[in-house]
Design a protein around this motif. Sequence first.
Motif, PDB file in Angstrom:
ATOM      1  N   THR A   1      13.944   4.361  -0.551  1.00 43.43           N
ATOM      2  CA  THR A   1      12.825   3.520  -0.951  1.00 43.43           C
ATOM      3  C   THR A   1      13.374   2.187  -1.431  1.00 43.43           C
ATOM      4  OG1 THR A   1      11.489   5.426  -1.554  1.00 43.43           O
ATOM      5  CG2 THR A   1      10.848   3.318  -2.500  1.00 43.43           C
TER       6      THR A   1
ATOM      7  N   ASP B   1       3.909  -1.501   5.397  1.00 39.68           N
ATOM      8  CA  ASP B   1       2.498  -1.156   5.604  1.00 39.68           C
ATOM      9  C   ASP B   1       2.076  -1.313   7.066  1.00 39.68           C
ATOM     10  OD1 ASP B   1       2.356  -0.646   2.906  1.00 39.68           O
ATOM     11  OD2 ASP B   1       1.462  -2.584   2.409  1.00 39.68           O
TER      12      ASP B   1
ATOM     13  N   VAL C   1       0.844  -1.195   0.000  1.00 41.14           N
ATOM     14  CA  VAL C   1       0.000   0.000   0.000  1.00 41.14           C
ATOM     15  C   VAL C   1       0.880   1.247   0.000  1.00 41.14           C
ATOM     16  CG1 VAL C   1      -1.744   1.274   1.302  1.00 41.14           C
ATOM     17  CG2 VAL C   1      -1.857  -1.218   1.175  1.00 41.14           C
ATOM     18  N   GLN C   2       1.979   1.187   0.760  1.00 43.64           N
ATOM     19  CA  GLN C   2       2.899   2.318   0.878  1.00 43.64           C
ATOM     20  C   GLN C   2       4.282   1.891   0.395  1.00 43.64           C
ATOM     21  OE1 GLN C   2       2.951   3.222   5.031  1.00 43.64           O
ATOM     22  NE2 GLN C   2       0.792   3.713   5.134  1.00 43.64           N
ATOM     23  N   ASP C   3       5.136   2.869   0.110  1.00 50.88           N
ATOM     24  CA  ASP C   3       6.532   2.558  -0.219  1.00 50.88           C
ATOM     25  C   ASP C   3       7.175   1.873   0.977  1.00 50.88           C
ATOM     26  OD1 ASP C   3       6.282   3.816  -2.662  1.00 50.88           O
ATOM     27  OD2 ASP C   3       7.284   5.661  -2.022  1.00 50.88           O
TER      28      ASP C   3
ATOM     29  N   ALA D   1       5.378   1.557  -3.691  1.00 50.50           N
ATOM     30  CA  ALA D   1       3.983   1.203  -3.387  1.00 50.50           C
ATOM     31  C   ALA D   1       3.348   0.549  -4.609  1.00 50.50           C
ATOM     32  CB  ALA D   1       3.210   2.450  -2.994  1.00 50.50           C
TER      33      ALA D   1
ATOM     34  N   GLY E   1      -0.258   5.476   9.465  1.00 53.11           N
ATOM     35  CA  GLY E   1       0.551   6.507   8.828  1.00 53.11           C
ATOM     36  C   GLY E   1       0.539   7.755   9.683  1.00 53.11           C
TER      37      GLY E   1
END
Length: 172
Positions: free
Chosen positions: A63, A114, A54-56, A67, A130
């Motif tokens: 990174t 995530d 869902v997220q990086d 994502a 988050g």
Amino acid sequence: MNQRRQQASGIADLGLANRPSTERAELLSTRSVYDQSGTRELEKFGPLGRIDLVQDLTSGGTTLVAAHTSVLARGWTSKRYEEGRPQDAVGTSNQITSTKEAAQVREHPAVMADAQTTMVAKGHLLVLVGHRHRHRRLPRTSPVGGPAVHQGPARPRPRPLPGRPARPTRAR
């Protein structure tokens, strides 16, 4: 025979076809890690599967995986006990104060992907997602003796008795 082909195909999709059976068994099982006394479950790992991030996935500002990338990962739950509790405190012990649920990406096993943190402090449940968070009041008692996740309102609204007018409520 068809079921055996599906299992072999699933194992190949997970990149486990050439791995020893003990390693395959470990990666496809659920495993818990306890403290030295064996009373506190510190971490729990689920079976390996394919997920979309869902997220990086980042580490130290770098990174690692972008994502929306499909990766091999296990469910990863990390529990913390009595965070912020004074050392000389008297009363109950072994109470979970925060839980972090995430995924453990196979290529980056030390980094939680995530992650979602749930904290319990002084009768309140705080779910951190988050930079956003939700805050809910917990009931004063739990049916199993520990903190409980409470989905509804903290108290039921009073209902008037039959034949009596309802009491006016204060605005909050």
